[in-house]
Write a protein that holds these residues in place. Structure first.
Motif, PDB file in Angstrom:
ATOM      1  N   LEU A   8      77.960  81.183  86.658  1.00  0.00           N
ATOM      2  CA  LEU A   8      78.604  80.224  87.540  1.00  0.00           C
ATOM      3  C   LEU A   8      79.110  80.941  88.774  1.00  0.00           C
ATOM      4  CD1 LEU A   8      80.977  77.709  85.858  1.00  0.00           C
ATOM      5  CD2 LEU A   8      79.235  77.303  87.563  1.00  0.00           C
ATOM      6  N   LEU A  10      81.773  80.801  90.843  1.00  0.00           N
ATOM      7  CA  LEU A  10      83.119  80.334  91.191  1.00  0.00           C
ATOM      8  C   LEU A  10      83.834  81.421  91.975  1.00  0.00           C
ATOM      9  CD1 LEU A  10      84.267  78.720  87.836  1.00  0.00           C
ATOM     10  CD2 LEU A  10      83.618  77.542  89.925  1.00  0.00           C
ATOM     11  N   PRO A  11      84.608  81.024  92.990  1.00  0.00           N
ATOM     12  CA  PRO A  11      85.333  82.034  93.761  1.00  0.00           C
ATOM     13  C   PRO A  11      86.397  82.715  92.897  1.00  0.00           C
ATOM     14  CG  PRO A  11      86.013  79.818  94.400  1.00  0.00           C
ATOM     15  CD  PRO A  11      84.855  79.664  93.474  1.00  0.00           C
ATOM     16  N   THR A  12      86.591  84.014  93.123  1.00  0.00           N
ATOM     17  CA  THR A  12      87.596  84.729  92.346  1.00  0.00           C
ATOM     18  C   THR A  12      88.932  84.795  93.069  1.00  0.00           C
ATOM     19  OG1 THR A  12      86.753  86.758  93.275  1.00  0.00           O
ATOM     20  CG2 THR A  12      85.978  86.171  91.081  1.00  0.00           C
ATOM     21  N   ARG A  13      88.965  84.404  94.336  1.00  0.00           N
ATOM     22  CA  ARG A  13      90.250  84.325  95.037  1.00  0.00           C
ATOM     23  C   ARG A  13      90.230  83.190  96.053  1.00  0.00           C
ATOM     24  NH1 ARG A  13      88.957  89.508  96.019  1.00  0.00           N
ATOM     25  NH2 ARG A  13      90.980  90.154  95.237  1.00  0.00           N
ATOM     26  N   VAL A  14      91.445  82.869  96.541  1.00  0.00           N
ATOM     27  CA  VAL A  14      91.566  81.757  97.481  1.00  0.00           C
ATOM     28  C   VAL A  14      91.273  82.259  98.892  1.00  0.00           C
ATOM     29  CG1 VAL A  14      93.084  79.921  98.255  1.00  0.00           C
ATOM     30  CG2 VAL A  14      93.409  80.924  96.003  1.00  0.00           C
ATOM     31  N   PRO A 110      94.135  76.241  90.681  1.00  0.00           N
ATOM     32  CA  PRO A 110      93.523  77.367  91.389  1.00  0.00           C
ATOM     33  C   PRO A 110      93.854  77.312  92.879  1.00  0.00           C
ATOM     34  CG  PRO A 110      91.864  75.716  90.870  1.00  0.00           C
ATOM     35  CD  PRO A 110      93.147  75.233  90.278  1.00  0.00           C
ATOM     36  N   ILE A 111      95.135  77.468  93.202  1.00  0.00           N
ATOM     37  CA  ILE A 111      95.555  77.434  94.611  1.00  0.00           C
ATOM     38  C   ILE A 111      96.268  78.733  94.947  1.00  0.00           C
ATOM     39  CG2 ILE A 111      95.777  74.930  94.755  1.00  0.00           C
ATOM     40  CD1 ILE A 111      98.813  75.281  94.384  1.00  0.00           C
TER      41      ILE A 111
END
Lengths: 267, 359
Positions: A8, A10-14, A110-111
């Motif tokens: 997947l 998915l971003p690991t950071r914002v 996840p913010i």
């Protein structure tokens, strides 16, 4: 167990832009709260009206001979005081917010960790703006004619908002480390009153005893008020504005990292 | 951040059914894999070496009395509390090292409704949808769908303060499902709800699983775990004391008890002997002329009574009792369901302790 390669993406950071938009969304939330609980705005609406009239009529004669010659001194002073009061509310409301269930949800979203702190601080800029504009307006109604003109007054209001944001970091820190809203309110008032009254907000500092005068002259609130006076009354952007901004920067440099560190530990 | 939504979700004949979760990782890692989890509050070990392995697509129940550490386990797995010892992975991602990633895979609904009291239902959904990175149109459409799905359309623009407990809980769950996370944590989802609302919540949870979600739920109610969970772990004093299906747990503590009141105290010995032979044990209260016989099934009571009649035992009264929740806990944990010493701070203060009334 070792992690197998995740398929997947998915971003690991914002990302910074996501963090900004999350902050603005939470600022929107804070403004909705202000709208729904209008009494939370009393400190920046009723108080400027009441205090301006009160202080001007009570102290005007004693300090400056008459009310109208006191107004150029007291209006900037009261802006300083009102903005400081509004800052106290920033901290108290943060504490109340953190005690609510909704904050638990912020933790698990996840913010950006900083967004729930930054959002209300952005929204509170509106409060500082209301406070300083209303104080000027009340003064104007009482006969105050700032010599700096529209430009000077606009500059003064801008400085008041910047100062409010900077001073708010002190009370934000109290809000984060405090155990209850009442406790935060208590300690904040204990800090707010000396900052307000041990300054040049209401009387010239040269009437004070030496040791007090030293404190009052070093007090960043004094510099902010002096700068507001220069800007509003003379339209002069000078050394005092520089000192005021420097004082604000120093406060932010001390209390922002403190706040962020304790806040992150609690998020 | 999120893939575009299909139009199917915004209404139509399937509005009631949930939509499959997005972001399901294609690794074969289990939904949750925790080893020797530890949480220390001061000098108290709220969680003391708990192992959990939750398979994809199952409902896993964490059962335990108030203060046993259930919520603390859940909060650690959900990145809400730092893990003091051991490891935890969600779909193969380390909870400690990749919290941001894990947060994109989970939804959490807590004991206290974590919605904003100052906003309406619609505004709450909008707020969290925007925070989760949905565009304005997506956020609006998804909010509408969820309001409909959770029967909140009529109350959509009312302030939350006017909501009933059940409505708050439904809104809370709706918010958790905004991005269709593949793993849902439910912390005591029905504590404090009335029986009807509780049944509705159960239905909703079942639908989640049908659509492919994995659910971890904590509960104090054996019947709730029984109704919903494929497998159950019993937690007490921060430790896992038993694990298995509901049936396995129940049979491990015996199903029912036959209580026989005798007319003649002299029959006590022969009654005990029959019980020993048929079920393996019996508890005597000679002064009350009473015998308690644990049964494997309620039907067995008939066989025991027939055997007693065959031996000419005269009976004053008979009752068959199912094991109460307290007895199940008692058997598994050695104490009743009153809050134990190892209170996790977040559970101790729960005012909606319904255990008192279920006994």
């Amino acid at each position: 167990m070792t992690t197998t390669a995740p398929t997947l993406d998915l971003p690991t950071r914002v990302s910074v832009s996501d963090a900004l938009s999350q902050t603005m969304t939470l600022a929107w939330r804070a403004t909705m709260k202000m709208r729904r609980n209008f009494e939370q705005l009393f400190d920046v609406t009723i108080q400027p009206l009441l205090f301006t009239a009160m202080f001007a009529y009570i102290f005007g004669g004693a300090i400056s001979g008459d009310v109208s010659s006191y107004l150029p001194i007291i209006i900037p002073g009261l802006i300083g005081q009102t903005v400081l009061t509004a800052c106290v509310a920033t901290g108290v409301q943060l504490r109340e917010d953190m005690d609510k269930g909704v904050f638990d949800r912020f933790k698990v979203l996840p913010i950006a960790r900083i967004a729930p702190l930054a959002g209300p601080m952005v929204a509170d800029l509106i409060r500082y703006l209301i406070a300083s504009v209303l104080t000027f307006a009340t003064g104007f109604a009482m006969g105050y004619r700032p010599g700096g003109g529209i430009l000077g007054v606009t500059g003064a209001v801008a400085l008041a908002v910047i100062a409010g944001w900077s001073l708010a970091w002190i009370f934000t820190w109290f809000g984060i480390i405090g155990r209850s809203a009442q406790g935060v309110q208590g300690i904040s008032l204990m800090v707010m009153f000396p900052l307000t009254f041990l300054s040049n907000a209401f009387v010239p500092t040269d009437t004070m005893p030496n040791w007090l005068q030293t404190f009052a002259d070093l007090n960043p609130v004094s510099h902010v008020i002096s700068a507001i006076r220069e800007l509003a009354n003379n339209g002069h952007l000078g050394a005092e504005t520089g000192w005021a901004l420097l004082g604000c920067a120093a406060l932010v440099a001390i209390f922002a990292p403190l706040s962020l560190r304790t806040f992150n530990a609690k998020m | 951040m999120k893939p575009p939504r299909s139009h199917r979700e915004t209404g139509g004949p399937h509005a009631r059914s949930m939509t499959p979760p997005t972001n399901v990782p294609a690794t074969d890692a289990p939904a949750v894999s925790a080893r020797a989890l530890v949480k220390q509050f001061g000098d108290q070990r709220a969680v003391d070496g708990v192992d959990l392995e939750i398979r994809r697509g199952e409902v896993f129940g964490v059962l335990g009395p108030n203060g046993a550490g259930k919520t603390t386990v859940l909060k650690m797995l959900a990145t809400m509390l730092p893990i003091d010892g051991g490891t935890a992975e969600v779909f193969g991602h380390d909870v400690r090292r990749e919290p941001h990633l894990v947060r994109q895979l989970i939804g959490v609904t807590g004991q206290d409704a974590s919605v904003d009291e100052n906003l309406t239902a619609t505004e709450n959904l909008w707020l969290f949808a925007r925070l989760l990175g949905m565009g304005r149109n997506d956020a609006r459409a998804r909010s509408m769908t969820l309001l409909e799905q959770f029967d909140l359309t009529e109350a959509a623009s009312k302030p939350i303060s006017a909501f009933s407990g059940g409505m708050r809980r439904r809104l809370d769950l709706a918010v958790s499902l905004l991005t269709r996370p593949p793993l849902i944590f439910l912390d005591e989802p029905t504590t404090g709800l009335d029986p009807r609302t509780r049944g509705q919540m159960w239905d909703t949870i079942r639908e989640l699983v049908v659509d492919g979600c994995t659910v971890l739920l904590t509960t104090q109610y054996l019947d709730e775990a029984d109704q919903l969970a494929d497998r159950i772990a019993v937690i007490d004093h921060g430790r896992k004391v038993a694990q298995g299906t509901a049936d396995e747990l129940k049979s491990s503590v015996g199903r029912s008890t036959l209580q026989v009141q005798l007319n003649d105290p002299d029959d006590l010995a022969i009654t005990a002997e029959i019980a020993q032979r048929m079920v393996g044990e019996a508890a005597l209260s000679p002064e009350a002329r009473r015998v308690n016989i644990p049964l494997r099934s309620t039907d067995q009571s008939i066989e025991v009574l027939v055997a007693l009649r065959d031996r000419g035992v005269s009976i004053d009264s008979v009752t068959v009792q199912k094991p109460s929740l307290d007895e199940v806990f008692l058997a598994l944990t050695g104490h009743d369901t009153h809050p134990s010493g190892a209170d996790a701070s977040d559970e101790a203060a729960d005012p909606t302790d319904l255990m008192e009334t279920t006994r």
